[in-house]
Scaffold this motif. Structure first.
Motif, PDB file in Angstrom:
ATOM      1  N   LYS A 137       1.513  -7.580   1.968  1.00  0.00           N
ATOM      2  CA  LYS A 137       0.239  -7.773   2.644  1.00  0.00           C
ATOM      3  C   LYS A 137      -0.174  -6.449   3.293  1.00  0.00           C
ATOM      4  O   LYS A 137       0.542  -5.900   4.131  1.00  0.00           O
ATOM      5  CB  LYS A 137       0.328  -8.875   3.711  1.00  0.00           C
ATOM      6  CG  LYS A 137       0.449 -10.281   3.124  1.00  0.00           C
ATOM      7  CD  LYS A 137      -0.806 -10.681   2.372  1.00  0.00           C
ATOM      8  CE  LYS A 137      -0.714 -12.084   1.806  1.00  0.00           C
ATOM      9  NZ  LYS A 137      -1.927 -12.438   1.015  1.00  0.00           N
ATOM     10  N   SER A 146      -3.408  -4.305   5.194  1.00  0.00           N
ATOM     11  CA  SER A 146      -4.744  -4.233   5.790  1.00  0.00           C
ATOM     12  C   SER A 146      -5.371  -2.904   5.377  1.00  0.00           C
ATOM     13  O   SER A 146      -4.722  -1.857   5.447  1.00  0.00           O
ATOM     14  CB  SER A 146      -4.671  -4.300   7.311  1.00  0.00           C
ATOM     15  OG  SER A 146      -4.180  -5.543   7.754  1.00  0.00           O
ATOM     16  N   ASP A 193      -6.253  -9.307   4.536  1.00  0.00           N
ATOM     17  CA  ASP A 193      -5.021  -8.674   4.069  1.00  0.00           C
ATOM     18  C   ASP A 193      -4.789  -9.048   2.615  1.00  0.00           C
ATOM     19  O   ASP A 193      -4.856 -10.228   2.258  1.00  0.00           O
ATOM     20  CB  ASP A 193      -3.822  -9.122   4.919  1.00  0.00           C
ATOM     21  CG  ASP A 193      -3.958  -8.684   6.374  1.00  0.00           C
ATOM     22  OD1 ASP A 193      -4.678  -7.701   6.624  1.00  0.00           O
ATOM     23  OD2 ASP A 193      -3.364  -9.329   7.243  1.00  0.00           O
ATOM     24  N   GLN A 208       0.089  -4.782   8.185  1.00  0.00           N
ATOM     25  CA  GLN A 208      -1.027  -5.628   8.596  1.00  0.00           C
ATOM     26  C   GLN A 208      -1.505  -5.232   9.987  1.00  0.00           C
ATOM     27  O   GLN A 208      -0.719  -4.801  10.834  1.00  0.00           O
ATOM     28  CB  GLN A 208      -0.602  -7.099   8.598  1.00  0.00           C
ATOM     29  CG  GLN A 208      -0.265  -7.641   7.218  1.00  0.00           C
ATOM     30  CD  GLN A 208       0.262  -9.054   7.285  1.00  0.00           C
ATOM     31  OE1 GLN A 208       1.479  -9.272   7.399  1.00  0.00           O
ATOM     32  NE2 GLN A 208      -0.629 -10.030   7.217  1.00  0.00           N
TER      33      GLN A 208
END
Length: 312
Positions: free
Chosen positions: A199, A201, A233, A282
């Motif tokens: 994940k 960002s 994300d 993230q």
């Protein structure tokens, strides 16, 4: 009329920010860069030389807001003997030299473009703005030291400081890892990243520019640190597929276990690159949303699509 001065105005973020600032009729904008770029429109740009030595009293005269986007950024194959010392010379000494001159010139607000690397380069949960800083690389360490110096200056003077920490910034002709991903997909290179479920960002250049402009005069932004992001994300595999859709080209992804890729990258001395592609990072932008009443104007899908629109 608000007079704004922008450093790093010929760079990836700075050039887009300069363009958008010039569209606002209530802004008077001057762009500073280390040296004038060859083969490009240099209207509105002024060469300032090395930040740590520059005398900027003239360009800073009468300036209300200074946006500092210039920096010595990530260099994958750094050939200097002491990278941290060089990052400190430009990103710490240069920034604080600029900030002290800004105070002397009566600048009201100093907006500093920092890096999410101040928080760290891998997360087990979304980074928050109040987390203990954990810079893992010389570039991020220099940004953290510059942040500390700026906040000390803000506490001792009347100049307000706003710090923005973006994660990976993507957009048209983006450098670094995103630019490499685009080139791989454009060439149709098969990539062993189909089984990566991390994940990450990200922040699109237009979302970041909107946030920076939002921070120029927002009362609640004074002497605060904000994390930037698109508010979504996605995994590396999802990013590659999204880039492919935006380009109109298929992302040729092969499912290879992340552990095997990490092992191979370590053997080849590419551990840092593998971490960026395979690891999670993230960002929690809830403070940015709530304190500034701000939301990213574009989704990731829209941001990726805009990467390949050549409207300007």
């Amino acid at each position: 009329m608000t007079k704004i001065c922008l450093t790093g105005s010929s760079g990836f973020v700075g050039s887009r920010l300069l363009y958008e600032l010039k569209q606002v009729t209530t802004f008077q904008v001057a762009g500073l860069c280390r040296r004038l770029p060859h083969g490009r429109d240099c209207s509105g740009l002024h060469a300032m030389g090395d930040l740590q030595e520059a005398d900027l009293s003239t360009p800073l005269s009468g300036v209300d807001v200074l946006i500092h986007a210039a920096a010595r950024a990530h260099i994958m194959k750094d050939e200097v003997a002491d990278p941290l010392a060089e990052y400190r010379r430009v990103n710490v000494e240069g920034t604080l030299n600029l900030a002290c001159q800004a105070v002397a010139a009566g600048v009201k607000r100093f907006v500093f473009i920092s890096s999410i690397g101040v928080n760290g380069n891998i997360s087990t949960r979304p980074f928050r703005v109040d987390d203990q800083p954990n810079p893992a690389e010389p570039y991020a360490q220099s940004k953290w030291e510059a942040e500390q110096g700026l906040m000390k200056l803000a506490a001792e003077t009347s100049m307000e400081v706003v710090i923005i920490r973006p994660p990976l910034v993507y957009g048209p002709d983006a450098p670094g890892n995103f630019g490499s991903l685009v080139r791989w997909i454009e060439k149709g290179v098969p990539l062993p990243l189909g089984a990566i479920h991390n994940k990450r960002s990200l922040v699109g250049i237009d979302n970041l520019v909107d946030l920076i402009i939002h921070c120029l005069d927002h009362p609640a932004a004074a002497n605060q640190v904000f994390l930037a992001g698109d508010g979504e994300d996605i995994s590396t595999a999802e990013l590659l597929r999204g880039v492919g859709r935006a380009m109109g080209k298929p992302a040729r992804l092969i499912p290879v276990p992340a552990g095997l890729l990490q092992f191979g990258a370590t053997l080849l001395g590419r551990k840092a690159m593998a971490q960026r592609l395979l690891g999670s990072l993230q960002v929690d932008i809830s403070k940015t949303r709530e304190l500034l009443d701000w939301k990213p104007p574009y989704t990731v899908e829209e941001g990726l699509r805009r990467c390949f629109e050549r409207s300007n």
